[in-house]
Design a protein around this motif. Structure first.
Motif, PDB file in Angstrom:
ATOM      1  N   PRO A 156       0.816  -1.023   0.152  1.00 26.83           N
ATOM      2  CA  PRO A 156      -0.020   0.033   0.052  1.00 26.83           C
ATOM      3  C   PRO A 156       0.772   1.350  -0.017  1.00 26.83           C
ATOM      4  O   PRO A 156       0.589   2.350  -0.494  1.00 26.83           O
ATOM      5  N   GLU A 157       2.106   1.345   0.842  1.00 24.95           N
ATOM      6  CA  GLU A 157       3.034   2.179   0.556  1.00 24.95           C
ATOM      7  C   GLU A 157       3.852   2.224  -0.817  1.00 24.95           C
ATOM      8  O   GLU A 157       4.621   1.271  -0.852  1.00 24.95           O
ATOM      9  N   GLN A 158       3.512   3.123  -1.475  1.00 23.32           N
ATOM     10  CA  GLN A 158       4.108   3.034  -2.856  1.00 23.32           C
ATOM     11  C   GLN A 158       5.831   3.257  -2.576  1.00 23.32           C
ATOM     12  O   GLN A 158       6.257   3.918  -1.650  1.00 23.32           O
ATOM     13  N   ASP A 159       6.588   2.630  -3.535  1.00 19.89           N
ATOM     14  CA  ASP A 159       8.085   2.785  -3.512  1.00 19.89           C
ATOM     15  C   ASP A 159       8.928   2.126  -2.632  1.00 19.89           C
ATOM     16  O   ASP A 159       9.826   2.826  -2.430  1.00 19.89           O
ATOM     17  N   VAL A 160       7.953   1.409  -1.975  1.00 14.77           N
ATOM     18  CA  VAL A 160       8.922   0.765  -0.705  1.00 14.77           C
ATOM     19  C   VAL A 160       8.750  -0.552  -1.024  1.00 14.77           C
ATOM     20  O   VAL A 160       7.778  -1.244  -1.096  1.00 14.77           O
ATOM     21  N   TYR A 161       9.783  -1.758  -0.942  1.00 17.81           N
ATOM     22  CA  TYR A 161       9.935  -3.163  -1.317  1.00 17.81           C
ATOM     23  C   TYR A 161      10.778  -3.665  -0.380  1.00 17.81           C
ATOM     24  O   TYR A 161      11.819  -3.322  -0.016  1.00 17.81           O
ATOM     25  N   LEU A 162      10.173  -4.884  -0.066  1.00 17.34           N
ATOM     26  CA  LEU A 162      10.905  -6.035   0.962  1.00 17.34           C
ATOM     27  C   LEU A 162      11.485  -7.029  -0.135  1.00 17.34           C
ATOM     28  O   LEU A 162      10.601  -7.578  -1.047  1.00 17.34           O
ATOM     29  N   VAL A 163      12.722  -7.271  -0.261  1.00 16.82           N
ATOM     30  CA  VAL A 163      13.357  -8.202  -1.296  1.00 16.82           C
ATOM     31  C   VAL A 163      14.246  -9.139  -0.484  1.00 16.82           C
ATOM     32  O   VAL A 163      14.597  -9.104   0.514  1.00 16.82           O
ATOM     33  N   GLY A 164      14.478 -10.062  -1.639  1.00 14.23           N
ATOM     34  CA  GLY A 164      15.478 -11.179  -0.963  1.00 14.23           C
ATOM     35  C   GLY A 164      15.157 -12.026   0.054  1.00 14.23           C
ATOM     36  O   GLY A 164      13.897 -12.184  -0.007  1.00 14.23           O
ATOM     37  N   MET A 165      15.643 -12.480   1.003  1.00 13.59           N
ATOM     38  CA  MET A 165      15.183 -13.403   2.102  1.00 13.59           C
ATOM     39  C   MET A 165      14.075 -12.622   2.654  1.00 13.59           C
ATOM     40  O   MET A 165      13.240 -13.605   3.023  1.00 13.59           O
ATOM     41  N   LYS A 166      14.104 -11.462   3.116  1.00 10.51           N
ATOM     42  CA  LYS A 166      13.165 -10.602   3.777  1.00 10.51           C
ATOM     43  C   LYS A 166      11.619 -10.714   2.915  1.00 10.51           C
ATOM     44  O   LYS A 166      10.853 -10.907   3.755  1.00 10.51           O
ATOM     45  N   SER A 167      11.700 -10.933   1.737  1.00 11.90           N
ATOM     46  CA  SER A 167      10.398 -10.840   0.960  1.00 11.90           C
ATOM     47  C   SER A 167       9.862 -12.013   1.271  1.00 11.90           C
ATOM     48  O   SER A 167       8.467 -12.255   1.241  1.00 11.90           O
TER      49      SER A 167
END
Length: 454
Positions: free
Chosen positions: A360-371
């Protein structure tokens, strides 16, 4: 001098691990400015903590294409694509050179303590999407700083938050009190100080994934050299055809071989297994330890415990952002159904990108293992595809962002359907993945599995 516009601000990447540095390389390739914030003193700080462990992916599968382009002008020599690096090899021969190529775009000793919209806590709607992000950091010397960013890519991983031994996701009673005898990492038995800790002793290994396989195999090798060394494998489920992973059916051969080597090690009698054991408490019995399960069973005395029950994301510094996370896995809501081990009976990994990783918050992403939140089976190739897609979206290239450019291998594992053996499944024959809880000596008359999975 006027303040920079949002599109002139850097893309902040949290973490200088494999996915974080790949993200920075893709940001550079898109003509944007990255700033990588790494809490540790060097690139791949978490990877260096398991430098003794060999990857089950080859060099050809753990080098990001955009990163390789960035490295090429530096004279970097690509390792043999068919060879299998250790964590130490990965950090020293790839991650650190990549971070060096990025130069001052990587900051070390920068611990991120908070991320928010400028002037907006998570409650405020007005003008939210038009505001840049503020990233609060604490430096190695204790100073606090605030950095402004156009987008935030959190690739901080899950390494710092291992799951406890308690089957309910909380520490077992007494777990903190006996902390001196517990490790949450695969031991480096080449280190004399570590080796003496396990040599000639009974060690409980709690877990059923690749890390547990590795620990069992290492302890079995130690048992061949040091009399009295024995592993007690604590499984929350039963023993079945899929307990040891995909074996020869795994499209990553080294990953399949890891499970088979663990199986061979325990079948040689260097380990005993206690199945259907959900740890509730741990306590001293003299100067040794005893684990107790939810059903009241107790182990024989043991000396050390290695807890390898998975990892989980630290979301505390993201509390002022509006994240859309699955209530079970703590993974992005659109990604969770693709990786949920409660649902999927086979270990297929799905390539995915910006559509599955948006919040919902634009332009923030969790990637890698954390995703992946608390889900297992993450591969480096998955992270590289994630950041390729995300950086394309940040740069405004939606067509590239939504294009899939990766085909991932299957684990060859069927039988993941569910993380819990229900009592009504206890009568299934053949010692399959729904076998009745029992204590057995593996390899000494254990029944062959006739079940393909639950």
């Amino acid at each position: 001098m006027s303040a920079p516009t949002i599109d002139q601000l850097p893309v902040v990447v949290i973490g200088a691990g494999p996915t974080g540095l790949a993200a920075a390389a893709h940001v550079v390739e898109r003509g944007l400015e990255p700033l990588v914030l790494e809490a540790g003193p060097a690139a791949g700080a978490a990877v260096r903590e398991w430098s003794h462990v060999r990857l089950f992916s080859t060099w050809g599968e753990v080098i990001d294409p955009a990163a390789e382009k960035l490295l090429a002008p530096t004279g970097w020599i690509r390792p043999d694509a068919a060879a299998y690096p250790t964590g130490g090899d990965w950090a020293q021969q790839y991650l650190q050179p990549l971070a060096d190529a990025l130069g001052d775009k990587v900051r070390y000793g920068a611990q991120v303590t908070g991320v928010a919209r400028a002037g907006r806590d998570r409650i405020v709607d007005s003008g939210r999407d038009e505001q840049p992000f503020t990233v609060h950091i604490e430096t190695a010397d204790g100073r606090e700083e605030r950095i402004t960013a156009r987008a935030v890519i959190d690739a901080s991983g899950t390494w710092t938050t291992p799951s406890p031994m308690g089957a309910d996701g909380l520490p077992a009673l007494g777990e903190k009190a006996v902390a001196d005898h517990i490790s949450y990492r695969v031991p480096d038995l080449n280190d004399p100080a570590v080796r003496v800790r396990y040599a000639g002793r009974r060690t409980a290994v709690i877990g059923s994934g690749a890390s547990a396989f590795t620990a069992l195999a290492l302890l079995a090798d130690l048992a061949k050299e040091e009399e009295g060394t024995h592993a007690v494998w604590i499984l929350r489920r039963g023993i079945g055809a899929n307990t040891y992973g995909g074996g020869e059916a795994d499209q990553l051969p080294a990953r399949g071989a890891l499970g088979l080597s663990a199986k061979a090690a325990v079948e040689a009698g260097h380990a005993s297994a206690i199945t259907g054991f959900r740890t509730q408490a741990v306590s001293y019995d003299g100067d040794r330890l005893v684990l107790e399960s939810e059903d009241g069973r107790r182990t024989d005395p043991i000396d050390e415990v290695i807890v390898l029950t998975g990892l989980r994301p630290d979301l505390s510094f993201l509390s002022e952002l509006r994240l859309g996370l699955d209530e079970r896995l703590q993974a992005p809501t659109a990604l969770a159904p693709l990786i949920d081990p409660n649902v999927h009976s086979c270990g297929t990994v799905y390539p995915h990108g910006v559509n599955e990783l948006s919040h919902p918050e634009q332009d923030v992403y969790l990637v890698g293992m954390k995703s992946y939140g608390r889900a297992p089976t993450f591969l480096a190739m998955t992270g590289y595809e994630q950041v390729r897609s995300i950086t394309a979206a940040i740069a405004g290239d939606r067509e590239a962002a939504e294009r899939v450019e990766l085909t991932l291998p299957e684990t060859g594992v069927c039988g993941g359907a569910g993380l819990f053996d229900e009592p009504e499944n206890a009568e299934q024959s053949g010692g399959g993945c729904c076998a009745a809880p029992a204590t057995l000596q593996i390899g000494l008359g254990a029944p062959a599995s006739t079940s393909g999975g639950c």
